[in-house]
Write a protein that holds these residues in place. Structure first.
Motif, PDB file in Angstrom:
ATOM      1  N   PHE A 129       3.152  -6.907  42.445  1.00  0.00           N
ATOM      2  CA  PHE A 129       2.509  -7.844  41.527  1.00  0.00           C
ATOM      3  C   PHE A 129       1.672  -8.890  42.258  1.00  0.00           C
ATOM      4  O   PHE A 129       1.115  -9.785  41.609  1.00  0.00           O
ATOM      5  CB  PHE A 129       3.560  -8.553  40.670  1.00  0.00           C
ATOM      6  CG  PHE A 129       4.035  -7.732  39.505  1.00  0.00           C
ATOM      7  CD1 PHE A 129       3.357  -7.766  38.292  1.00  0.00           C
ATOM      8  CD2 PHE A 129       5.152  -6.932  39.619  1.00  0.00           C
ATOM      9  CE1 PHE A 129       3.789  -7.012  37.213  1.00  0.00           C
ATOM     10  CE2 PHE A 129       5.596  -6.175  38.542  1.00  0.00           C
ATOM     11  CZ  PHE A 129       4.911  -6.215  37.342  1.00  0.00           C
ATOM     12  N   ALA A 130       1.598  -8.805  43.590  1.00  0.00           N
ATOM     13  CA  ALA A 130       0.831  -9.792  44.349  1.00  0.00           C
ATOM     14  C   ALA A 130      -0.653  -9.605  44.078  1.00  0.00           C
ATOM     15  O   ALA A 130      -1.207  -8.522  44.277  1.00  0.00           O
ATOM     16  CB  ALA A 130       1.132  -9.668  45.838  1.00  0.00           C
ATOM     17  N   SER A 131      -1.290 -10.641  43.615  1.00  0.00           N
ATOM     18  CA  SER A 131      -2.730 -10.571  43.328  1.00  0.00           C
ATOM     19  C   SER A 131      -3.513 -10.962  44.580  1.00  0.00           C
ATOM     20  O   SER A 131      -3.128 -11.896  45.303  1.00  0.00           O
ATOM     21  CB  SER A 131      -3.059 -11.543  42.181  1.00  0.00           C
ATOM     22  OG  SER A 131      -4.419 -11.497  41.867  1.00  0.00           O
ATOM     23  N   PRO A 132      -4.615 -10.270  44.901  1.00  0.00           N
ATOM     24  CA  PRO A 132      -5.273  -9.210  44.110  1.00  0.00           C
ATOM     25  C   PRO A 132      -4.979  -7.799  44.603  1.00  0.00           C
ATOM     26  O   PRO A 132      -5.601  -6.861  44.137  1.00  0.00           O
ATOM     27  CB  PRO A 132      -6.749  -9.526  44.323  1.00  0.00           C
ATOM     28  CG  PRO A 132      -6.804 -10.027  45.733  1.00  0.00           C
ATOM     29  CD  PRO A 132      -5.502 -10.755  45.976  1.00  0.00           C
ATOM     30  N   ILE A 136       0.286  -3.031  40.674  1.00  0.00           N
ATOM     31  CA  ILE A 136       0.400  -3.382  39.261  1.00  0.00           C
ATOM     32  C   ILE A 136      -0.524  -4.537  38.913  1.00  0.00           C
ATOM     33  O   ILE A 136      -1.128  -4.563  37.826  1.00  0.00           O
ATOM     34  CB  ILE A 136       1.866  -3.719  38.918  1.00  0.00           C
ATOM     35  CG1 ILE A 136       2.759  -2.516  39.196  1.00  0.00           C
ATOM     36  CG2 ILE A 136       1.995  -4.153  37.451  1.00  0.00           C
ATOM     37  CD1 ILE A 136       4.223  -2.747  38.899  1.00  0.00           C
ATOM     38  N   ALA A 137      -0.669  -5.501  39.820  1.00  0.00           N
ATOM     39  CA  ALA A 137      -1.580  -6.625  39.570  1.00  0.00           C
ATOM     40  C   ALA A 137      -3.016  -6.134  39.424  1.00  0.00           C
ATOM     41  O   ALA A 137      -3.769  -6.622  38.569  1.00  0.00           O
ATOM     42  CB  ALA A 137      -1.475  -7.649  40.704  1.00  0.00           C
ATOM     43  N   TYR A 138      -3.410  -5.169  40.255  1.00  0.00           N
ATOM     44  CA  TYR A 138      -4.765  -4.600  40.158  1.00  0.00           C
ATOM     45  C   TYR A 138      -4.964  -3.885  38.828  1.00  0.00           C
ATOM     46  O   TYR A 138      -6.006  -4.021  38.181  1.00  0.00           O
ATOM     47  CB  TYR A 138      -4.995  -3.628  41.318  1.00  0.00           C
ATOM     48  CG  TYR A 138      -6.334  -2.930  41.272  1.00  0.00           C
ATOM     49  CD1 TYR A 138      -7.481  -3.561  41.758  1.00  0.00           C
ATOM     50  CD2 TYR A 138      -6.444  -1.650  40.733  1.00  0.00           C
ATOM     51  CE1 TYR A 138      -8.716  -2.915  41.710  1.00  0.00           C
ATOM     52  CE2 TYR A 138      -7.671  -1.015  40.675  1.00  0.00           C
ATOM     53  CZ  TYR A 138      -8.800  -1.649  41.168  1.00  0.00           C
ATOM     54  OH  TYR A 138     -10.020  -1.012  41.102  1.00  0.00           O
ATOM     55  N   MET A 157       9.250 -15.496  35.661  1.00  0.00           N
ATOM     56  CA  MET A 157      10.517 -15.072  35.080  1.00  0.00           C
ATOM     57  C   MET A 157      10.509 -13.561  34.821  1.00  0.00           C
ATOM     58  O   MET A 157      11.497 -12.865  35.091  1.00  0.00           O
ATOM     59  CB  MET A 157      10.768 -15.831  33.774  1.00  0.00           C
ATOM     60  CG  MET A 157      12.032 -15.418  33.030  1.00  0.00           C
ATOM     61  SD  MET A 157      13.561 -15.666  33.992  1.00  0.00           S
ATOM     62  CE  MET A 157      13.623 -17.465  34.013  1.00  0.00           C
ATOM     63  N   ALA A 158       9.391 -13.048  34.317  1.00  0.00           N
ATOM     64  CA  ALA A 158       9.287 -11.608  34.077  1.00  0.00           C
ATOM     65  C   ALA A 158       9.423 -10.828  35.381  1.00  0.00           C
ATOM     66  O   ALA A 158      10.047  -9.757  35.412  1.00  0.00           O
ATOM     67  CB  ALA A 158       7.957 -11.286  33.401  1.00  0.00           C
ATOM     68  N   LEU A 159       8.866 -11.347  36.454  1.00  0.00           N
ATOM     69  CA  LEU A 159       8.921 -10.667  37.742  1.00  0.00           C
ATOM     70  C   LEU A 159      10.356 -10.523  38.237  1.00  0.00           C
ATOM     71  O   LEU A 159      10.785  -9.427  38.626  1.00  0.00           O
ATOM     72  CB  LEU A 159       8.077 -11.434  38.767  1.00  0.00           C
ATOM     73  CG  LEU A 159       8.125 -10.924  40.208  1.00  0.00           C
ATOM     74  CD1 LEU A 159       7.611  -9.491  40.285  1.00  0.00           C
ATOM     75  CD2 LEU A 159       7.323 -11.831  41.126  1.00  0.00           C
ATOM     76  N   ILE A 160      11.124 -11.625  38.235  1.00  0.00           N
ATOM     77  CA  ILE A 160      12.494 -11.532  38.761  1.00  0.00           C
ATOM     78  C   ILE A 160      13.405 -10.752  37.810  1.00  0.00           C
ATOM     79  O   ILE A 160      14.350 -10.105  38.253  1.00  0.00           O
ATOM     80  CB  ILE A 160      13.067 -12.933  39.049  1.00  0.00           C
ATOM     81  CG1 ILE A 160      13.113 -13.786  37.781  1.00  0.00           C
ATOM     82  CG2 ILE A 160      12.263 -13.620  40.139  1.00  0.00           C
ATOM     83  CD1 ILE A 160      13.812 -15.130  37.999  1.00  0.00           C
TER      84      ILE A 160
END
Length: 293
Positions: A129-132, A136-138, A157-160
């Motif tokens: 989820f690390a942008s960019p 999934i972030a892409y 919160m959704a990430l953890i």
């Protein structure tokens, strides 16, 4: 006629349980007693000077707004982790139980995540989820959905929650699959002959017979969400943004090892232990009544 084991020596039963009693005493009761004692003290970061302050640490905690906010954060996080983990694992177990060809391969793939360390699970989901550059972030950015867990508390919160659920799904899956395989197929076949739909068969036959397994996993998942998710939170969000993902177990670590408030951290650990004990008692007292053994 009921068979009972008889020991010739009255000391032999105590000798056999002595190793387990020693483990419980050394690794549970002794640390719990130490935490309770230290919660009544105030001391410097190096432990060179201590002072007995009674319940002052507890009074200071319950006047701290950030600590009170962590109760709400922990309740939300633990509820999402426990419910989501059980629902998804049950769905996967039902689907895997129907697979005929390659069943062992699918089951092995679903079990693998349990072997991953919690901190590795946190880092893995953080990188995705690390942008960019995260995969999934892409994909989310391509869909026009901005993602930023560093600034958005809902995203954090959704990430953890996703990382914690993914880590625990394999454990839940194993027990649900074992429970499904222990259900007599004659019951399912009889309901099918009577014209019951798959959905009706599941809610009237399968799920009630899984209630002991579900109850056991509910207790385990609540304890997991309260205690074993520290590494995931620390690796993925560090309790941020701000303190929006600082659950109770993370605050015990942060206040004790970073803020160097030993007495306050010990008081938090005592409160956390009492909360889990109370929740477990409530589950056994009220939820277990609906379990069909």
């Amino acid at each position: 006629m009921e068979k009972r084991v008889r020991f010739k020596s009255r000391w032999l039963p105590w000798l056999l349980v002595a190793p387990q009693m020693a483990v419980v005493l050394v690794f549970f009761f002794w640390p719990a007693a130490q935490a309770l004692y230290q919660s009544l003290l105030t001391q410097d970061a190096f432990g060179t000077s201590t002072e007995f302050v009674g319940l002052e640490n507890f009074e200071r905690l319950f006047s701290d707004e950030s600590y009170l906010a962590s109760f709400k954060t922990t309740a939300l996080f633990s509820g999402l982790v426990a419910v989501s983990g059980l629902v998804i694992a049950l769905l996967l177990a039902v689907m895997a139980n129907r697979v005929v060809r390659g069943a062992g391969f699918y089951k092995t793939l679903l079990i693998w995540p349990y072997a991953v360390a919690p901190v590795v699970a946190g880092v893995l989901w953080l990188l995705m989820f690390a942008s960019p550059y995260g995969v999934i972030a892409y994909f989310l950015r391509w869909l026009g959905l901005p993602w930023d867990h560093l600034l958005n508390p809902n995203h954090a919160m959704a990430l953890i929650v996703m990382a914690a659920v993914w880590k625990q799904i394999s454990y839940n899956f194993l027990f649900f699959l074992a429970g499904l395989q222990s259900i007599p197929q004659s019951l399912i076949e009889a309901a099918t002959i009577d014209g019951a739909s798959p959905w009706h068969r599941f809610w009237t036959i399968v799920f009630p017979l899984l209630s002991p397994t579900t109850f056991f996993l509910l207790v385990i998942n609540v304890v997991y969400a309260f205690f074993d998710t520290f590494a995931i939170v620390d690796a993925a969000t560090h309790g941020g943004p701000g303190k929006d993902t600082a659950i109770l177990v993370y605050k015990v670590y942060y206040d004790g090892f970073k803020a160097l408030d030993m007495g306050g951290s010990a008081a938090q650990s005592v409160i956390l232990m009492l909360i889990v004990v109370v929740l477990t008692v409530i589950q056994f007292r009220f939820v277990e009544k609906k379990v069909q053994y």
